[in-house]
Design a protein around this motif. Structure first.
Motif, PDB file in Angstrom:
ATOM      1  N   LYS A 171       0.836  -1.192   0.000  1.00  0.00           N
ATOM      2  CA  LYS A 171       0.000   0.000   0.000  1.00  0.00           C
ATOM      3  C   LYS A 171       0.878   1.252   0.000  1.00  0.00           C
ATOM      4  N   ALA A 172       1.986   1.211   0.723  1.00  0.00           N
ATOM      5  CA  ALA A 172       2.894   2.364   0.778  1.00  0.00           C
ATOM      6  C   ALA A 172       3.440   2.699  -0.606  1.00  0.00           C
ATOM      7  N   LEU A 173       3.773   1.683  -1.396  1.00  0.00           N
ATOM      8  CA  LEU A 173       4.282   1.936  -2.750  1.00  0.00           C
ATOM      9  C   LEU A 173       3.199   2.555  -3.631  1.00  0.00           C
ATOM     10  N   VAL A 174       1.988   2.033  -3.558  1.00  0.00           N
ATOM     11  CA  VAL A 174       0.883   2.575  -4.359  1.00  0.00           C
ATOM     12  C   VAL A 174       0.605   4.020  -3.945  1.00  0.00           C
ATOM     13  N   GLU A 175       0.602   4.286  -2.653  1.00  0.00           N
ATOM     14  CA  GLU A 175       0.386   5.659  -2.185  1.00  0.00           C
ATOM     15  C   GLU A 175       1.492   6.588  -2.672  1.00  0.00           C
ATOM     16  N   ALA A 176       2.733   6.104  -2.673  1.00  0.00           N
ATOM     17  CA  ALA A 176       3.851   6.921  -3.157  1.00  0.00           C
ATOM     18  C   ALA A 176       3.709   7.219  -4.651  1.00  0.00           C
TER      19      ALA A 176
END
Length: 191
Positions: A171-176
């Protein structure tokens, strides 16, 4: 810059999220070519890495030999194809490409390897109908000469559009990626 066009069936908030992800993916992956495919209705994470069915019922996913997801052509609302137009990371121009989704047997789907379509490209699928359903799908396959991978995100509208589920990445990568795309969009509109 590649721009998604909203139809009357699309919620503007979902299209905005999808647009930011498209822009973020292009900035991060810097592909030579990009496919953007609008799929009729929501599709879940099971389509990511899905190759087809065998024996008429058993679903098969291929993680080592990434194949194109076997969406039937009547689910494809549109397919756009772009090629890098210059040295600038954001310069892409519309280009002709054969349809990614064709009528064929399930057995043939197992042999539709994405590397036969592109060796340096990003394919992006997103769902239509988000205005009525309050949910949306976004899926990416990225291919370079060295690696190939895919991931899927489900969005849900509550007070505002938010990420409900991320599959095959964090999720952190998608948010970034989304935040990077959002910042790029703001720079483009203010500059």
């Amino acid at each position: 810059m590649i721009t998604l066009h909203r139809s009357s069936e699309d919620d503007p908030g979902f299209i905005e999220q999808a647009q930011w992800l498209v822009t973020g993916c292009i900035r991060e992956y810097s592909p030579e070519e990009v496919y953007v495919i609008r799929i009729r209705d929501f599709f879940d994470y099971k389509w990511c890495y899905f190759s087809g069915k065998t024996l008429g019922a058993i679903g098969v996913s291929k993680f080592c030999d990434l194949t194109l997801p076997p969406f039937v052509p009547n689910r494809v609302i549109s397919q756009d194809h772009y090629r890098r137009a210059g040295t600038n990371q954001d310069d892409y121009e519309t280009s002709h490409a054969s349809p990614l989704h064709i009528h064929q047997s399930s057995e043939a789907n197992f042999k539709r390897f994405i590397r036969r379509t592109t060796n340096d490209g990003t394919a992006i699928w997103f769902s239509s109908g988000s205005r009525m359903t309050g949910r949306g799908s976004f899926m990416v396959y990225n291919v370079t000469p060295d690696i190939k991978f895919g991931w899927h995100v489900t969005f849900l509208k509550k007070a505002h559009w938010q990420i409900e589920k991320v599959t095959f990445t964090s999720k952190a990568l998608v948010e970034a990626l989304r935040d990077s795309g959002s910042n790029k969009q703001l720079q483009a509109t203010s500059g």
